[in-house]
Every structure is written in C-alpha cells, then in structure tokens.
Motif scaffolding. Structure first.
Motif, short mmCIF file in Angstrom:
data_model
loop_
_atom_site.label_atom_id
_atom_site.label_comp_id
_atom_site.label_asym_id
_atom_site.label_seq_id
_atom_site.Cartn_x
_atom_site.Cartn_y
_atom_site.Cartn_z
N SER A 162 18.32 7.10 46.97
CA SER A 162 19.04 8.27 46.46
C SER A 162 18.13 9.49 46.36
N GLY A 163 18.73 10.66 46.28
CA GLY A 163 17.99 11.90 46.31
C GLY A 163 17.24 12.22 45.04
N VAL A 164 17.81 11.93 43.87
CA VAL A 164 17.17 12.33 42.61
C VAL A 164 16.73 11.12 41.79
N LEU A 165 17.67 10.31 41.31
CA LEU A 165 17.35 9.15 40.48
C LEU A 165 18.02 7.92 41.08
N TYR A 166 17.30 6.79 41.13
CA TYR A 166 17.92 5.63 41.76
C TYR A 166 18.59 4.70 40.77
N ASP A 167 18.39 4.90 39.49
CA ASP A 167 19.00 4.00 38.49
C ASP A 167 19.08 4.78 37.18
N PHE A 168 20.25 5.36 36.88
CA PHE A 168 20.34 6.26 35.74
C PHE A 168 21.65 6.09 35.00
N ASP A 169 21.55 5.94 33.69
CA ASP A 169 22.74 5.78 32.86
C ASP A 169 22.73 6.74 31.67
N GLY A 170 22.10 7.92 31.83
CA GLY A 170 22.06 8.91 30.76
C GLY A 170 22.84 10.16 31.12
N ASN A 171 22.56 11.24 30.41
CA ASN A 171 23.19 12.54 30.69
C ASN A 171 22.28 13.37 31.59
N ALA A 172 22.83 13.89 32.68
CA ALA A 172 22.07 14.70 33.62
C ALA A 172 22.68 16.09 33.73
N THR A 173 21.80 17.11 33.77
CA THR A 173 22.25 18.50 33.86
C THR A 173 21.37 19.26 34.85
N SER A 174 22.01 20.04 35.72
CA SER A 174 21.31 20.95 36.64
C SER A 174 20.30 20.23 37.52
N PHE A 232 25.39 4.65 38.78
CA PHE A 232 25.72 5.32 37.52
C PHE A 232 26.89 4.57 36.92
N VAL A 233 26.61 3.76 35.88
CA VAL A 233 27.64 2.82 35.42
C VAL A 233 28.00 3.00 33.95
N ASN A 234 27.53 4.08 33.32
CA ASN A 234 27.81 4.29 31.90
C ASN A 234 28.94 5.31 31.75
N PRO A 235 30.14 4.87 31.36
CA PRO A 235 31.27 5.81 31.29
C PRO A 235 31.14 6.82 30.16
N GLY A 236 30.21 6.61 29.23
CA GLY A 236 30.04 7.54 28.11
C GLY A 236 29.08 8.68 28.41
N LYS A 237 28.49 8.71 29.60
CA LYS A 237 27.53 9.74 29.96
C LYS A 237 28.06 10.59 31.11
N THR A 238 27.44 11.75 31.33
CA THR A 238 27.95 12.69 32.34
C THR A 238 26.84 13.30 33.18
N TRP A 239 27.23 13.72 34.40
CA TRP A 239 26.41 14.58 35.25
C TRP A 239 27.08 15.96 35.24
N THR A 240 26.32 17.00 34.88
CA THR A 240 26.88 18.34 34.76
C THR A 240 26.10 19.31 35.64
N GLU A 241 26.82 20.06 36.48
CA GLU A 241 26.20 21.07 37.36
C GLU A 241 25.09 20.47 38.21
N CYS A 242 25.35 19.31 38.78
CA CYS A 242 24.40 18.63 39.66
C CYS A 242 24.99 18.58 41.07
N ASN A 243 24.15 18.81 42.08
CA ASN A 243 24.66 18.91 43.45
C ASN A 243 23.71 18.27 44.46
N ASN A 244 24.31 17.71 45.50
CA ASN A 244 23.55 17.24 46.64
C ASN A 244 23.82 18.15 47.83
N TYR A 245 22.75 18.68 48.43
CA TYR A 245 22.86 19.53 49.61
C TYR A 245 22.21 18.86 50.84
N GLY A 246 21.61 17.70 50.63
CA GLY A 246 20.89 17.04 51.72
C GLY A 246 21.80 16.18 52.58
N LYS A 247 21.50 16.12 53.84
CA LYS A 247 22.25 15.30 54.78
C LYS A 247 21.81 13.84 54.65
N ILE A 248 22.77 12.94 54.59
CA ILE A 248 22.49 11.50 54.48
C ILE A 248 22.84 10.85 55.81
#
Length: 278
Positions: free
Chosen positions: A215-227, A253-269
């Motif tokens: 993955s581009g940013v984090l490969y195993d994350f269950d917290g809150n991510a912003t920007s 990303f398997v935690n339904p109580g957490k969110t990703w806010t204003e996060c974007n992927n621009y890279g080609k996979i």
C-alpha cells in the motif's frame, strides 16, 4: 536513559557480512535507544550481505526506539543484497526499523521525519519481512494486563523508493509504514511534482504460499487518519499466494469506529504478477 541526546549527524557506510546467531539491530545513527531523540541527519548507507539467523531490525536513522522522535532526515540507503539470508524477523524502515509502544500512561509521537533514501531487499527471508519508508514495524506491548498507548504519527514524508526483489515467507510494506492504532496526520508517500519519488515495487515472491500486503501510505492501520496522501506508483510483478491486500492508502482497515478524512491516492497501481502461486 530517557533524556534527549544531542543532535546527531552521520556520514559514511555501514557494511554487515558474516554469520550472526543473534538479532542484529543496525541504524544509520543509533541501533537501539530508550531516549527521546530528534533533529538528526543521517547520510550513511547501510549494506547487509551476511547470514543473520537471529533476524534483522534496520533503520536509516534508528533501528529500534520506544520514545518520541522528531524533526529528522534520512538520506542514506538500506540495501539487503542477493547474498543475504535472514532467518527470523526482518523489519526495515527508512526512519525507524521497529517502533515499540510500551508506556501505559504516556502517549509518545513520531513527527516531522523525512526519508530520502532508497530501500532494496534482494535477499532471502525465512520469516515475515516488514518494510516502510519511515517505520518498518510497530509492536504494542501489554504491561500488567494493560495495553500500552500507541504512538501518534504526524508530518511523515517518504521520498525514497522501496524495492523488494527477494523472497520472504510473507511481506508487508508501504510508503510510510506500519502504525496499527493511534492517529495518523499528514503522512505522505511520494511527490506531487516528481513521479520517480517514493515508488513501491514488489518483483520478488512470498514463499510457502503466504501473503503480501502492499500500500501507498500504511499497510496495517486501524486508527484515525487525516490529510494523508500517496503520489507514487505502486507496482506488483512478483508472485504471492493466499491473499494480496493492497491499496493506494492502506492495505487493510477493519475498525468501523475509526475514519480516514481528506486522504487521497494519486499514484497508479499496476498489478501484473501471479497471486495464488509460490
């Protein structure tokens, strides 16, 4: 000692060869520290070509830390050559190889760290290999029945290319790294103006039909991510079995109580390899 040490700058090259039965910790600046650290620069390249039966923890700045780390830059490369054999764990980070959550009352942080160094893993690993442009792996300890508070991460940027062409039992890697919980703010892989920075490439194989997280940013994350953002290409042309979780931002990303806010992927996979083969 938990007091912050003076500003550190390293130049030169570290080469590890031969055979080791113990776990090897190697950092461009520090192998292991329990002190709050920061305002450091590493210009030292690390090359590993030996047989490390006890495992490897390698960081461009620090191999292993439990404390806060801030305002530092790694310019050195980390290379695991084709001749290298690693027996157990293999944690590699452009900034920190292994980050340990150990305090149940205090929240520590990793902030304002940039990696410009390339990471190349061409060797053979008989266990899971975890790689990240900033943090290779995170371990959260349990002390007297209490789970340690997770490090919070902010303003982390990876501009180094990460290439895995060797073989591992399993492989987890991403542009910034692993951070299971806590908060993630302004984590960036790659550059919006230079598509050659932060490129992630897996052309090797995972043995015993095990898995690959990519993955581009984090490969195993269950917290809150912003920007958070990935700008770099992600390329898979290797072989893996069982599963291939992948994503421009996070592989899982398997935690339904957490969110990703204003996060974007621009890279080609680009996925052109083989899944379900060993």
């Amino acid at each position: 000692n938990t007091e912050q040490s003076d500003t550190l700058v390293a130049e030169g090259k570290i080469t590890i060869s031969g055979t080791f039965g113990c776990e090897v910790h190697v950092g461009g600046l520090i192998g292991l520290t329990y002190a709050t650290q920061g305002t450091d620069t590493n210009n030292t390249d690390i090359e590993i070509s030996g047989t490390l039966n006890g495992g490897l923890v390698a960081g461009g700045l620090i191999a292993l830390t439990r404390m806060s780390y801030t305002n530092s830059t790694n310019n050195g490369s980390i290379t695991i050559t084709e001749d290298a054999t690693i027996g157990t764990k293999c944690y590699i980070g452009g900034g920190i190889g292994m980050l340990v959550d150990y305090n149940t009352s205090t929240t520590y942080s990793v902030s304002d760290v940039t990696n410009n160094g390339n990471i190349t893993m061409a060797g053979t690993v008989g266990a899971t290999c975890q790689l990240g442009g900033i943090i290779g792996s995170t371990v959260t300890e349990t002390i007297d029945g209490k789970t340690a508070k997770p490090h919070n991460c902010s303003n982390l940027t990876n501009l180094g290319n990460i290439t895995v062409s060797g073989s591992t039992k399993a492989c987890y890697f991403s542009g910034v790294g692993q951070r299971s919980t806590g908060t993630a703010t302004s984590l960036v892989n790659g550059s919006p103006t230079d598509p050659t920075k932060g490129v992630l490439t897996f052309s090797g194989k995972t043995i015993e039909k095990n898995r690959l997280y990519l993955s581009g940013v984090l490969y195993d994350f269950d917290g809150n991510a912003t920007s958070c953002a990935n700008y770099a290409p992600i390329n898979f042309s290797g072989k893996t079995g069982m599963t291939l979780p992948w994503g421009g931002l996070s592989a899982t990303f398997v935690n339904p109580g957490k969110t990703w806010t204003e996060c974007n992927n621009y890279g080609k996979i680009t996925l052109s390899g083989e899944v379900g083969s060993s």
